[in-house]
Design a protein around this motif. Sequence first.
Motif, PDB file in Angstrom:
ATOM      1  N   ASP A 101       0.850  -1.229   0.179  1.00 14.11           N
ATOM      2  CA  ASP A 101      -0.541   0.071   0.062  1.00 14.11           C
ATOM      3  C   ASP A 101       0.844   1.503   0.048  1.00 14.11           C
ATOM      4  OD1 ASP A 101      -2.515  -1.499  -0.036  1.00 14.11           O
ATOM      5  OD2 ASP A 101      -2.336  -1.630   2.235  1.00 14.11           O
ATOM      6  N   TRP A 102       2.011   1.140   0.420  1.00 15.94           N
ATOM      7  CA  TRP A 102       2.726   2.086   0.640  1.00 15.94           C
ATOM      8  C   TRP A 102       3.860   2.420  -0.435  1.00 15.94           C
ATOM      9  CZ3 TRP A 102       1.299   4.861   4.103  1.00 15.94           C
ATOM     10  CH2 TRP A 102       0.620   4.554   5.351  1.00 15.94           C
ATOM     11  N   GLU A 103       4.646   3.359  -0.959  1.00 17.72           N
ATOM     12  CA  GLU A 103       5.695   3.760  -2.064  1.00 17.72           C
ATOM     13  C   GLU A 103       6.782   4.082  -1.299  1.00 17.72           C
ATOM     14  OE1 GLU A 103       4.172   6.137  -4.511  1.00 17.72           O
ATOM     15  OE2 GLU A 103       2.064   5.475  -5.290  1.00 17.72           O
ATOM     16  N   GLN A 104       7.530   2.591  -0.803  1.00 19.38           N
ATOM     17  CA  GLN A 104       8.384   3.006   0.704  1.00 19.38           C
ATOM     18  C   GLN A 104       9.862   3.564  -0.032  1.00 19.38           C
ATOM     19  OE1 GLN A 104       6.973  -0.292   0.098  1.00 19.38           O
ATOM     20  NE2 GLN A 104       6.489  -1.247   1.650  1.00 19.38           N
ATOM     21  N   ILE A 105      10.403   3.008  -1.204  1.00 24.60           N
ATOM     22  CA  ILE A 105      11.609   3.870  -2.044  1.00 24.60           C
ATOM     23  C   ILE A 105      11.103   5.706  -2.299  1.00 24.60           C
ATOM     24  CG2 ILE A 105      13.356   4.162  -3.241  1.00 24.60           C
ATOM     25  CD1 ILE A 105      13.630   0.803  -3.527  1.00 24.60           C
ATOM     26  N   LYS A 106       9.778   5.816  -2.901  1.00 24.87           N
ATOM     27  CA  LYS A 106      10.295   7.224  -3.116  1.00 24.87           C
ATOM     28  C   LYS A 106       9.655   8.073  -1.718  1.00 24.87           C
ATOM     29  CE  LYS A 106       5.408   8.252  -3.536  1.00 24.87           C
ATOM     30  NZ  LYS A 106       4.628   9.123  -3.906  1.00 24.87           N
ATOM     31  N   ASN A 107       8.825   7.282  -0.950  1.00 24.72           N
ATOM     32  CA  ASN A 107       8.616   8.207   0.239  1.00 24.72           C
ATOM     33  C   ASN A 107       9.651   8.408   1.294  1.00 24.72           C
ATOM     34  OD1 ASN A 107       6.363   7.992   0.151  1.00 24.72           O
ATOM     35  ND2 ASN A 107       5.899   5.972   1.417  1.00 24.72           N
ATOM     36  N   GLY A 108      11.284   7.476   1.357  1.00 31.40           N
ATOM     37  CA  GLY A 108      12.480   7.362   1.504  1.00 31.40           C
ATOM     38  C   GLY A 108      12.816   8.331   0.910  1.00 31.40           C
ATOM     39  N   TYR A 109      12.926   8.821  -0.498  1.00 27.44           N
ATOM     40  CA  TYR A 109      13.512   9.808  -1.547  1.00 27.44           C
ATOM     41  C   TYR A 109      12.871  11.150  -1.233  1.00 27.44           C
ATOM     42  CZ  TYR A 109      15.782   6.767  -5.360  1.00 27.44           C
ATOM     43  OH  TYR A 109      16.687   5.887  -5.842  1.00 27.44           O
ATOM     44  N   ILE A 110      11.852  10.926  -1.195  1.00 31.09           N
ATOM     45  CA  ILE A 110      11.210  12.648  -0.501  1.00 31.09           C
ATOM     46  C   ILE A 110      11.236  13.138   1.207  1.00 31.09           C
ATOM     47  CG2 ILE A 110       8.826  13.772   0.187  1.00 31.09           C
ATOM     48  CD1 ILE A 110       7.540  11.909  -1.672  1.00 31.09           C
ATOM     49  N   LYS A 111      11.626  11.822   1.611  1.00 27.58           N
ATOM     50  CA  LYS A 111      12.271  12.287   3.374  1.00 27.58           C
ATOM     51  C   LYS A 111      13.511  13.096   3.351  1.00 27.58           C
ATOM     52  CE  LYS A 111      11.479  12.368   7.883  1.00 27.58           C
ATOM     53  NZ  LYS A 111       9.868  13.316   8.174  1.00 27.58           N
ATOM     54  N   GLY A 120      20.475   1.871  -5.689  1.00 26.92           N
ATOM     55  CA  GLY A 120      20.060   0.699  -5.573  1.00 26.92           C
ATOM     56  C   GLY A 120      18.991   0.058  -6.630  1.00 26.92           C
ATOM     57  N   THR A 121      18.139   0.103  -7.130  1.00 27.69           N
ATOM     58  CA  THR A 121      17.659  -0.427  -8.755  1.00 27.69           C
ATOM     59  C   THR A 121      15.917   0.993  -8.891  1.00 27.69           C
ATOM     60  OG1 THR A 121      15.914  -2.204  -7.653  1.00 27.69           O
ATOM     61  CG2 THR A 121      18.046  -2.984  -7.890  1.00 27.69           C
ATOM     62  N   ALA A 122      15.945   1.058  -7.662  1.00 27.27           N
ATOM     63  CA  ALA A 122      14.878   2.343  -7.837  1.00 27.27           C
ATOM     64  C   ALA A 122      15.235   3.150  -9.605  1.00 27.27           C
ATOM     65  CB  ALA A 122      14.362   2.646  -6.604  1.00 27.27           C
ATOM     66  N   ASN A 123      14.451   3.595  -9.832  1.00 28.66           N
ATOM     67  CA  ASN A 123      14.191   4.862 -10.989  1.00 28.66           C
ATOM     68  C   ASN A 123      13.618   6.242 -10.142  1.00 28.66           C
ATOM     69  OD1 ASN A 123      15.759   3.755 -12.850  1.00 28.66           O
ATOM     70  ND2 ASN A 123      14.318   2.513 -14.120  1.00 28.66           N
ATOM     71  N   ILE A 124      13.557   7.210 -10.899  1.00 33.03           N
ATOM     72  CA  ILE A 124      12.979   8.547 -10.301  1.00 33.03           C
ATOM     73  C   ILE A 124      11.343   8.614 -11.404  1.00 33.03           C
ATOM     74  CG2 ILE A 124      12.430  10.875  -9.509  1.00 33.03           C
ATOM     75  CD1 ILE A 124      14.282   9.740  -8.144  1.00 33.03           C
ATOM     76  N   ASP A 125      10.561   7.336 -11.493  1.00 35.13           N
ATOM     77  CA  ASP A 125       9.368   7.004 -12.350  1.00 35.13           C
ATOM     78  C   ASP A 125       8.731   6.662 -11.471  1.00 35.13           C
ATOM     79  OD1 ASP A 125      10.192   4.856 -12.754  1.00 35.13           O
ATOM     80  OD2 ASP A 125      11.126   4.726 -14.603  1.00 35.13           O
TER      81      ASP A 125
END
Length: 480
Positions: free
Chosen positions: A312-322, A412-417
Amino acid sequence: MVFMPYLVAIIMIVNIALAFTIIFLERKDAQSTWAWLMVLLFIPIAGFILYLIFGRNISKQRIFTWDTKSRLGVKKSVEAQLTALEENRFVFKNPAIVAYKDLYFLHLRNDDAIFTQDNHVEIFTDGKEKFTALIDDIEKATDHIHLLYYIIRYDQLGKRIADCLVKKAKAGVEVRVLYDDMGSRRLSRKFVKRIRRAGGQVEAFFPSKIPKVNFKLNYRNHRKLAIIDGQIGYIGGFNIGDEYLGKAKKFGYWRDTHLRVTGDAVKNMQTRFILDWNQASRNDILYDKRYYAAEPNGDVGIQIVSSGPDSDWEQIKNGYIKMILSAKHYVYIQTPYFIPDESLRDALRIAALSGVNVRIMIPNKPDHPFVYWATLSYIGDLLNAGAEVFIYQHGFLHAKMIIVDGEISSVGTANIDVRSFRLNFEVNAFLYDTGIAEKLVAAFEYDISLSTQMTKKLYEKRSLGIRFKESLSRLLSPIL
């Protein structure tokens, strides 16, 4: 022709029903909802098929359960660390990172990402160096080798790795290879057969149940992990293939970022692999202390953070924003695709407008044209807010990296998209260490010397053709 009106009516009814599903049952975000409604409106029959393949939401399917994590000892460790943080009993070996307590509390609470403080990290920005180290570690393995890659090719590099895995499997070392069924769709069956005949195990993530048709086409395992003997872990952007050594004419030199980790964080990388393996294989990996043989080996703080469409959460994106919102001085980002949603765009705009030096580096060539044109459209938003944008010219930039104030970073592996944040299964290392951040900054600054800067003045000189491509790609970006 008599039945044509009825056929049209049936199509319209199906479209309305599907639209109702998208709006009221799937609960997608507004951008994605409107994008799919446009697809259904303009290409009703094909749009219905595309939605079945690309648009279904699997967030309510609990693929990696608490029960599995409990058997691996995750649940107890997470609860103990949360309690210690809440009661201010947690001991930080590096006082400088106490300022980021809220970031690792977020990951711990949001993703069960246990915080470890005793790791050693080696950084690779060149594929030849990374795979030389990985193959050396594979050849020295005595107990087990666990590999998870989105793309594996049976080319020169793939054959070389297969040779090593076959040799180790015949010697009695446990060999497990997990690949994504779509990312590695061109993988030769020889790779799989050779390893299995030698006694190793190979599995595909979300394989097609019907030949040539995969109804989970849009949900792929984009993670790249390697764990050797439970003591050494690799995480980052390099897949297995000759192009990652810079041998592809289309891309030229391949610039990526990968980490070799020793220390307790390897245990968390192992857990991630086991969870993914047990989802894909009938031969579950059960807890055994030899899989968790990592010992303290440094002072780098790390959290291994995963995200995927089952959450339910976008964990890596939330980490980026924080991270971005915590910045006081600068935010450096490298990404091959830059298609941020509104929340991440707001965070970057706020940072730039408040005087934080926001620098974003993207490649100068596309491997996916629509994504590339959408990237350029979003770059314009940040330029207007005062961000600096650099176009990497020395080959293809595939690194997924963010650094804040020379203190914290993520690789890591997560792009900004949208795909990485909502659709793909991803994994990142969030690093709390000034030494590592400084090395990543040095790599970023070296890459600037190999880049050209996209200024606001240059951006405004884009041709009408490019502007049209950007507008169309941006419109479709929520479903790309």
